[in-house]
Design an enzyme around this catalytic site. Sequence first.
Site, PDB file in Angstrom:
ATOM      1  N   SER A 186       0.799  -1.234   0.000  1.00 19.20           N
ATOM      2  CA  SER A 186       0.000   0.000   0.000  1.00 19.20           C
ATOM      3  C   SER A 186       0.829   1.281   0.000  1.00 19.20           C
ATOM      4  CB  SER A 186      -0.930   0.013   1.209  1.00 19.20           C
ATOM      5  OG  SER A 186      -1.995  -0.904   1.022  1.00 19.20           O
ATOM      6  N   LYS A 189       0.100   3.804  -2.639  1.00 19.42           N
ATOM      7  CA  LYS A 189      -0.918   4.845  -2.533  1.00 19.42           C
ATOM      8  C   LYS A 189      -0.339   6.253  -2.406  1.00 19.42           C
ATOM      9  CE  LYS A 189      -4.502   1.797  -0.643  1.00 19.42           C
ATOM     10  NZ  LYS A 189      -3.850   0.508  -0.351  1.00 19.42           N
ATOM     11  N   SER A 243      -5.968   3.503   4.372  1.00 13.74           N
ATOM     12  CA  SER A 243      -5.407   2.697   3.287  1.00 13.74           C
ATOM     13  C   SER A 243      -6.479   1.865   2.586  1.00 13.74           C
ATOM     14  CB  SER A 243      -4.288   1.781   3.824  1.00 13.74           C
ATOM     15  OG  SER A 243      -3.471   1.330   2.766  1.00 13.74           O
ATOM     16  N   LYS A 359       3.459   6.511   5.041  1.00 12.23           N
ATOM     17  CA  LYS A 359       2.521   5.499   4.554  1.00 12.23           C
ATOM     18  C   LYS A 359       2.999   4.107   4.948  1.00 12.23           C
ATOM     19  CE  LYS A 359      -1.225   4.312   2.565  1.00 12.23           C
ATOM     20  NZ  LYS A 359      -1.253   3.160   3.516  1.00 12.23           N
TER      21      LYS A 359
END
Length: 408
Positions: A186, A189, A243, A359
Amino acid sequence: MRTGKESSGRSSGRKSATPYKSAVPYKNMEESRTALAKSARPVHTVKLPKSQMPSRQTEEHKALQRAKYQKKRQRLKRVFGTLVGLFVLLLVCGGAFYGWNVLRGNYFGVPEKAFDSSEVFTNSLASKENMRTQSFAQKLCVSSKGNVDRIKNAALEVGQKGLLFSLSNHKVLYANGIYDKVYPASITKIMTAMLALRSGKLDDVVTITQDNVTLEEGSQVCGFVAGDQVTLDQLLHCLLVYSGNDAASAIAEYVGGSTENFVQMMNSYAAQLGCTGTHFTNPHGLQDENHYTTPYDIYLMLNEAFTYPEFTEITEMPSYTVTYNGADGTEHSTTLTATDHYLTGEAAAPKDVTILGGKTGTTASAGNCLAILTQNAYGKPFVSIVMGASTKELLYEEMNSLLQNINS
């Protein structure tokens, strides 16, 4: 028989009963005085300098003055000695206090100023200046070697990749396989969020489609259903805080027109940032063998992302409540908790380390991953990345092994 003549002659020779004072001596004295006065020279007086004048002080007075001087001198010596002793005592106490605090991990500096991303990051692809901070010529941390270790206490396991960069002086403090291929999960992202911000459509209302919610089983989702109406800004929050993969899919379809076109936009943007080891196949980071990057490329993307003020603001949030119109016409509200354990309090950063955002990423193939921006006690920013930890607990332990060095 004596004659009268003889008698008179004797009588004239006798001394008078009254002493005789002759007038002749007085006359001679007056003359001598007159002569002396005429012959004498005038008397000249000379004023001596003060230093040559005879001292009027007695020996006793001088001794008294010397005694007073000696007492005054001794008193001054005692005062001076006392002041020196106090100064030395203060130095010793201050040194002991400072050493004690250093051993305890305390620091006496204060942040020089609050972190300003415009002083570290720049966006080379800026198209909307009102959406980001003022930037300057791009300066990057660069390492000619894939492995560097200046901290000597990183706790990453064999096979893991990671880095620690000081952004204020562009120094590589730690690098382990930073140019090696990894699966980003993720962390993908970050790129999806930047393209959403660049679109300038944050106030637009997006209608969730069936494709947006048709994802692999077990995928992290916010719970949207087809027909729900959510603004692009709300989707961006759901993407970065929680997320949500359904949020990523909806953003890609709305901004790019189709997921395929959006993926092309992602790869194009990555190439422009200099991400030579990156290739994307989807907007969310679900596992795909052709979906990969490197730790250094993640740094380049994070470097770009923090030029957007909205990115920093959102990635610092411990939770987010999204309120939207459901497909059934009713209002729905859902509170989403951040995936970053530093923000939720499930993990604690080292003392005097401030988390500024970043993140997370987790898949079975990628492991547990984290890329964050931090600030030390003196206001200096750092980027740290850990990839491939076997558990979340280990991930934060390994990250702390890097972060504990940023105040030294």
